[in-house]
Design a protein around this motif. Structure first.
Motif, PDB file in Angstrom:
ATOM      1  N   ASP A 120      -8.101  -3.932  11.105  1.00  0.00           N
ATOM      2  CA  ASP A 120      -6.775  -4.371  10.412  1.00  0.00           C
ATOM      3  C   ASP A 120      -6.664  -4.410   8.983  1.00  0.00           C
ATOM      4  OD1 ASP A 120      -5.796  -4.345  13.279  1.00  0.00           O
ATOM      5  OD2 ASP A 120      -6.857  -6.396  13.371  1.00  0.00           O
ATOM      6  N   HIS A 121      -7.787  -4.086   8.250  1.00  0.00           N
ATOM      7  CA  HIS A 121      -7.788  -4.503   6.752  1.00  0.00           C
ATOM      8  C   HIS A 121      -6.688  -3.492   6.017  1.00  0.00           C
ATOM      9  CE1 HIS A 121      -9.391  -5.418   2.759  1.00  0.00           C
ATOM     10  NE2 HIS A 121      -9.883  -6.334   3.074  1.00  0.00           N
ATOM     11  N   VAL A 122      -6.049  -3.919   5.292  1.00  0.00           N
ATOM     12  CA  VAL A 122      -5.048  -3.258   4.655  1.00  0.00           C
ATOM     13  C   VAL A 122      -5.576  -1.918   3.561  1.00  0.00           C
ATOM     14  CG1 VAL A 122      -4.559  -4.685   2.626  1.00  0.00           C
ATOM     15  CG2 VAL A 122      -2.753  -3.225   3.495  1.00  0.00           C
ATOM     16  N   LEU A 123      -6.958  -2.426   3.282  1.00  0.00           N
ATOM     17  CA  LEU A 123      -7.515  -1.356   2.272  1.00  0.00           C
ATOM     18  C   LEU A 123      -8.569  -0.583   2.848  1.00  0.00           C
ATOM     19  CD1 LEU A 123      -7.852  -3.731  -0.987  1.00  0.00           C
ATOM     20  CD2 LEU A 123      -6.114  -1.982  -0.348  1.00  0.00           C
ATOM     21  N   LEU A 124      -8.871  -0.677   4.212  1.00  0.00           N
ATOM     22  CA  LEU A 124      -9.765   0.178   5.026  1.00  0.00           C
ATOM     23  C   LEU A 124      -9.637   1.611   4.788  1.00  0.00           C
ATOM     24  CD1 LEU A 124     -12.286  -0.106   6.706  1.00  0.00           C
ATOM     25  CD2 LEU A 124     -10.898   0.045   8.638  1.00  0.00           C
ATOM     26  N   PRO A 125      -8.201   1.971   4.789  1.00  0.00           N
ATOM     27  CA  PRO A 125      -8.080   3.703   4.554  1.00  0.00           C
ATOM     28  C   PRO A 125      -8.468   4.170   3.020  1.00  0.00           C
ATOM     29  CG  PRO A 125      -6.320   2.578   5.677  1.00  0.00           C
ATOM     30  CD  PRO A 125      -7.107   1.570   5.193  1.00  0.00           C
ATOM     31  N   PHE A 126      -8.591   2.966   2.219  1.00  0.00           N
ATOM     32  CA  PHE A 126      -8.869   3.666   0.825  1.00  0.00           C
ATOM     33  C   PHE A 126     -10.370   3.398   0.695  1.00  0.00           C
ATOM     34  CE2 PHE A 126      -4.452   1.956   0.547  1.00  0.00           C
ATOM     35  CZ  PHE A 126      -4.018   2.923   0.055  1.00  0.00           C
ATOM     36  N   ALA A 127     -11.128   2.744   1.698  1.00  0.00           N
ATOM     37  CA  ALA A 127     -12.457   2.246   1.255  1.00  0.00           C
ATOM     38  C   ALA A 127     -13.675   3.571   1.714  1.00  0.00           C
ATOM     39  CB  ALA A 127     -12.868   1.114   1.962  1.00  0.00           C
TER      40      ALA A 127
ATOM     41  N   PRO B 222       0.861  -1.454  -0.179  1.00  0.00           N
ATOM     42  CA  PRO B 222       0.162  -0.038  -0.072  1.00  0.00           C
ATOM     43  C   PRO B 222       0.877   1.278   0.130  1.00  0.00           C
ATOM     44  CG  PRO B 222      -0.100  -1.090   2.246  1.00  0.00           C
ATOM     45  CD  PRO B 222       0.412  -2.007   1.184  1.00  0.00           C
ATOM     46  N   ALA B 223       2.062   1.117   0.260  1.00  0.00           N
ATOM     47  CA  ALA B 223       3.048   2.506   0.387  1.00  0.00           C
ATOM     48  C   ALA B 223       3.318   2.639  -1.169  1.00  0.00           C
ATOM     49  CB  ALA B 223       4.048   2.129   1.162  1.00  0.00           C
ATOM     50  N   VAL B 224       3.275   1.753  -2.056  1.00  0.00           N
ATOM     51  CA  VAL B 224       3.714   1.874  -3.372  1.00  0.00           C
ATOM     52  C   VAL B 224       2.734   2.033  -4.320  1.00  0.00           C
ATOM     53  CG1 VAL B 224       5.181   0.899  -5.313  1.00  0.00           C
ATOM     54  CG2 VAL B 224       6.035   0.586  -2.855  1.00  0.00           C
ATOM     55  N   SER B 225       1.739   1.256  -4.224  1.00  0.00           N
ATOM     56  CA  SER B 225       0.390   1.366  -5.052  1.00  0.00           C
ATOM     57  C   SER B 225      -0.792   1.653  -4.335  1.00  0.00           C
ATOM     58  CB  SER B 225       0.275  -0.378  -5.753  1.00  0.00           C
ATOM     59  OG  SER B 225       1.388  -0.737  -6.388  1.00  0.00           O
ATOM     60  N   SER B 226      -1.694   2.376  -4.959  1.00  0.00           N
ATOM     61  CA  SER B 226      -2.990   2.840  -4.432  1.00  0.00           C
ATOM     62  C   SER B 226      -3.954   1.934  -5.046  1.00  0.00           C
ATOM     63  CB  SER B 226      -3.107   4.506  -4.574  1.00  0.00           C
ATOM     64  OG  SER B 226      -3.056   4.669  -5.784  1.00  0.00           O
ATOM     65  N   VAL B 227      -5.229   2.052  -4.253  1.00  0.00           N
ATOM     66  CA  VAL B 227      -6.326   1.302  -4.916  1.00  0.00           C
ATOM     67  C   VAL B 227      -7.570   2.482  -4.783  1.00  0.00           C
ATOM     68  CG1 VAL B 227      -8.001  -0.505  -4.462  1.00  0.00           C
ATOM     69  CG2 VAL B 227      -5.558  -0.629  -4.080  1.00  0.00           C
ATOM     70  N   ASP B 228      -8.312   2.241  -5.878  1.00  0.00           N
ATOM     71  CA  ASP B 228      -9.471   3.455  -6.221  1.00  0.00           C
ATOM     72  C   ASP B 228     -10.428   3.022  -5.048  1.00  0.00           C
ATOM     73  OD1 ASP B 228     -11.878   2.279  -7.396  1.00  0.00           O
ATOM     74  OD2 ASP B 228     -10.238   1.575  -8.708  1.00  0.00           O
ATOM     75  N   ALA B 229     -11.142   4.038  -4.551  1.00  0.00           N
ATOM     76  CA  ALA B 229     -12.230   3.715  -3.537  1.00  0.00           C
ATOM     77  C   ALA B 229     -13.209   2.764  -3.654  1.00  0.00           C
ATOM     78  CB  ALA B 229     -12.854   5.194  -3.141  1.00  0.00           C
ATOM     79  N   ALA B 230     -13.709   2.742  -5.050  1.00  0.00           N
ATOM     80  CA  ALA B 230     -14.669   1.777  -5.323  1.00  0.00           C
ATOM     81  C   ALA B 230     -14.142   0.633  -5.129  1.00  0.00           C
ATOM     82  CB  ALA B 230     -15.175   1.928  -6.742  1.00  0.00           C
ATOM     83  N   LEU B 231     -13.109   0.156  -6.096  1.00  0.00           N
ATOM     84  CA  LEU B 231     -12.439  -1.258  -5.693  1.00  0.00           C
ATOM     85  C   LEU B 231     -12.115  -1.631  -4.296  1.00  0.00           C
ATOM     86  CD1 LEU B 231     -11.200  -3.779  -6.771  1.00  0.00           C
ATOM     87  CD2 LEU B 231      -9.328  -2.513  -7.341  1.00  0.00           C
ATOM     88  N   ALA B 232     -11.427  -0.660  -3.685  1.00  0.00           N
ATOM     89  CA  ALA B 232     -11.048  -0.828  -2.043  1.00  0.00           C
ATOM     90  C   ALA B 232     -12.325  -1.290  -1.191  1.00  0.00           C
ATOM     91  CB  ALA B 232     -10.357   0.366  -1.508  1.00  0.00           C
TER      92      ALA B 232
END
Length: 264
Positions: A185-192, A115-125
């Motif tokens: 603890d989910h790695v994508l929660l900040p993007f969701a 997650p420090a290198v690649s981002s995930v868009d809000a919809a997918l996350a």
């Protein structure tokens, strides 16, 4: 959406290539008779066939929700396989895994999602977080993302730790309506940032018919052995657990929203 009609191929394992030591259940890369390499998950590993059931159901739910998932295959292994393996621990695992195992197509050259290198868009996350709440998947954290980047696209792997309710199957009705507190603890929660939209989208796709179709893929031999329950009973429990949980999704949706509000 097109009608979901899965086809799980069956392959025969020809060659044990190398263990994947980072996995607690000692998965391995193996070659099958179709010429491809697979990450093999063994029925004789610590969590037994229940990890394979979670891998199959979780993976196919992810696929029907539109996520990129390596092809899942049933992998037959005969008793002659692994006799020449010098490592005693691996040899014992292979002996205990004769019969039907599970394989995922090996994504050669893939790298672990960071997650420090690649981002995930809000919809997918948001859809991935929602799905992992549904499956109670404890294994998508910063320490172990269980996501890969392959040809610049995000792929989901390893759902064997999901559906942990089936380790105490008698309490499935209670578990079906519980929030998923480990979402914090989910790695994508900040993007969701679009969890409500994800809830609407995913619920519309995961109809009872789709859930029954996915659960019908589980081999009958993996469903036997639970004290007092037939394979048909077990299949119905998996179906009803997931259908009940989807119908009660506001419970785990609120938990995810709360965890996100605290973490950001």
């Amino acid at each position: 959406m097109e009608q979901y009609s899965p086809q799980i191929r069956t392959v025969n394992v020809l060659r044990y290539v190398t263990p994947l030591r980072e996995g607690g259940s000692l998965p391995a890369i193996a070659e099958a008779d179709d010429g491809f390499l697979y990450v093999l998950k063994f029925r004789g590993a610590g969590q037994g066939v229940k990890a394979l059931i979670a891998e199959l159901i979780g993976g196919e739910i992810a696929r029907v929700l539109g996520f990129k998932i390596p092809e899942i295959v049933f992998a037959n292994m005969d008793e002659a396989f692994g006799r020449t393996e010098p490592d005693e621990e691996i040899q014992d695992l292979l002996k205990a895994s004769v019969g039907l195992n599970l394989g995922l197509h090996y994504l050669s050259g893939s790298i672990t999602f960071d997650p420090a290198v690649s981002s995930v868009d809000a919809a997918l996350a948001s859809r991935i977080v929602w799905m992992d709440c549904l499956l109670m998947n404890v294994d998508r954290t910063c320490r172990n993302t269980n996501m890969l980047m392959w040809f610049r696209e995000l792929w989901l792997i390893d759902h064997g730790a999901a559906l942990y309710f089936h380790h105490s199957i008698q309490n499935w009705k209670e578990q079906a309506v519980k929030p998923f507190v480990r979402v914090k603890d989910h790695v994508l929660l900040p993007f969701a940032a679009e969890l409500e939209r994800a809830d609407v989208t995913c619920r519309s796709i995961l109809t009872p018919e789709v859930i029954r179709t996915i659960v019908s893929l589980v081999p009958e031999e993996w469903l036997t052995g639970e004290e007092g329950l037939s394979a048909a009973d077990m299949r119905r429990i998996y179906e009803q657990f997931l259908i009940t949980r989807i119908n009660s999704s506001e419970i785990f949706l609120k938990e995810a929203q709360h965890a996100r509000s605290v973490s950001i």
